[in-house]
Write a protein that holds these residues in place. Structure first.
Motif, short mmCIF file in Angstrom:
data_model
loop_
_atom_site.label_atom_id
_atom_site.label_comp_id
_atom_site.label_asym_id
_atom_site.label_seq_id
_atom_site.Cartn_x
_atom_site.Cartn_y
_atom_site.Cartn_z
N PRO A 97 0.87 -0.53 0.09
CA PRO A 97 -0.33 -0.39 -0.06
C PRO A 97 0.96 1.21 -0.14
CG PRO A 97 -0.32 -1.29 2.22
CD PRO A 97 0.66 -1.98 1.06
N GLY A 98 2.26 1.35 0.43
CA GLY A 98 2.81 2.23 0.58
C GLY A 98 3.11 2.81 -1.00
N ALA B 114 -4.08 -3.20 -9.29
CA ALA B 114 -1.96 -2.85 -9.20
C ALA B 114 -1.83 -3.32 -7.90
CB ALA B 114 -1.19 -1.47 -9.51
N LEU B 115 -2.58 -3.01 -7.38
CA LEU B 115 -2.00 -3.55 -5.32
C LEU B 115 -2.55 -5.03 -5.70
CD1 LEU B 115 -3.49 -1.24 -2.90
CD2 LEU B 115 -1.57 -1.99 -2.46
N ALA B 116 -3.98 -5.26 -6.08
CA ALA B 116 -3.68 -7.27 -5.92
C ALA B 116 -2.94 -7.58 -6.72
CB ALA B 116 -5.96 -6.78 -6.77
N THR C 262 -9.82 -10.06 -2.04
CA THR C 262 -9.28 -11.11 -1.44
C THR C 262 -8.75 -10.32 -0.16
OG1 THR C 262 -9.13 -12.71 -3.07
CG2 THR C 262 -8.30 -12.83 -0.94
N ARG C 263 -9.16 -10.51 0.55
CA ARG C 263 -8.39 -9.95 2.40
C ARG C 263 -7.51 -10.34 2.86
NH1 ARG C 263 -13.78 -9.27 5.80
NH2 ARG C 263 -13.84 -11.50 5.96
N SER D 17 -9.15 -5.62 1.71
CA SER D 17 -8.60 -6.14 0.04
C SER D 17 -7.57 -4.90 -0.29
CB SER D 17 -9.81 -6.62 -0.31
OG SER D 17 -10.94 -5.92 -0.70
N ALA D 18 -7.34 -5.41 -1.17
CA ALA D 18 -6.68 -4.52 -2.37
C ALA D 18 -7.85 -3.17 -2.79
CB ALA D 18 -5.69 -5.15 -3.83
#
Length: 302
Positions: free
Chosen positions: A166-167, A207-209, A218-219, A275-276
């Motif tokens: 997440p950064g 992008a995060l996922a 998805t958590r 999640s993402a």
């Protein structure tokens, strides 16, 4: 910046200089005592980098009129060498206007400083007006799309890999906010802004996922998200992220605060399972707040 920062992922960030200029004009107030030394270290290192870049002599960062004079001179010099962008110009112009119409402390109330302050306020107001007029005459939407594609291409290429997942998202969003994408979000009409933010949520979520090899919904536990990669530059990267997010408030920006500040003290509003998609959507909302003064550098001290 010294070598550790210059050689790290921060060397690729375009938002550092405009943010530094705004931070410089605001003064030295650091809001969180626990991170004060770390933020001050980054600012001092950035200061030395900018003094070298502008070929100004290294003035001591002490209190008094020389301190304010140095900051005004450095901001003026930097603005003459680089284009700070609309967000930085507007923030600096607003802060200078506030100083211009306020009663300066006696130590700052010298004719030289007052004269320089008046001249700078007029100059930045003029530049901001000109920049806004020029931007509204261009294809803001097209430029915003090109800018977002550039930033996400860098993300996919691993440019932001020195930070937590997440950064990386926060850094990408800050890059967008200080550039053409942020210009469009501030100056375009409501329909265009809504479309841009919808697209940004989708791009950031995917992008995060992809970074965590899972579906966008998805958590995962927050600790899994916030782990920093192991490297020799980890502390520098974390301190730089801390400085980039020094505007965050735990109550109003719980996700950005938890991502950029020391994660052991996550905000109450930070979801423990997320999640993402949830992270990306929250950060887009917290960073691209409707008010142009919401977020980083709306206030400060002399």
């Amino acid at each position: 910046m010294i070598n550790a920062l210059r050689e790290g992922p921060g060397r690729m960030l375009e938002c550092i200089r405009p943010k530094f200029m705004v931070s410089l004009i605001q003064g030295d107030e650091l809001k969180r005592s626990g991170d004060k030394l770390r933020q001050l270290s980054i600012r001092e290192r950035l200061l030395q980098e900018m003094l070298t870049y502008t070929q100004l002599r290294t003035w001591p960062m002490t209190g008094g009129s020389e301190h304010l004079l140095m900051r005004l001179t450095l901001v003026e010099k930097l603005a003459g060498m680089i284009d700070p962008g609309h967000l930085a110009l507007s923030r600096i112009a607003q802060r200078l206007a506030l100083l211009q119409h306020s009663e300066l402390p006696r130590v700052y109330a010298t004719p030289g400083i007052r004269q320089q302050l008046d001249a700078l306020a007029d100059e930045f107001t003029r530049r901001c007006t000109y920049k806004e007029k020029a931007l509204t005459q261009r294809g803001l939407t097209v430029q915003a799309g090109e800018h977002s594609e550039q930033v996400f291409t860098r993300w996919r290429a691993g440019v932001y890999d020195g930070w937590s997942l997440p950064g990386r998202c926060f850094v990408a969003l800050e890059e967008l906010r200080w550039g053409a994408f942020g210009d469009a979000c501030r100056l375009a009409n409501a329909d265009v802004v809504s479309m841009l933010k919808d697209n940004l949520r989708a791009m950031a979520s995917h992008a995060l996922a992809h970074s965590i090899h899972a579906a966008p919904t998805t958590r995962h536990y927050y600790s899994q998200w916030l782990n920093m990669p192991n490297s020799q530059a980890t502390n520098d990267n974390h301190d730089l992220l801390n400085w980039l997010g020094d505007w965050c408030d735990a109550d109003r920006h719980p996700v950005c605060w938890s991502v950029t500040q020391r994660w052991k003290n996550v905000a109450l509003g930070m979801p423990r399972l997320c999640s993402a998609q949830r992270l990306a959507h929250a950060m887009v909302e917290e960073i691209f707040a409707p008010s142009p003064l919401a977020g980083p550098e709306g206030t400060g001290r002399i």
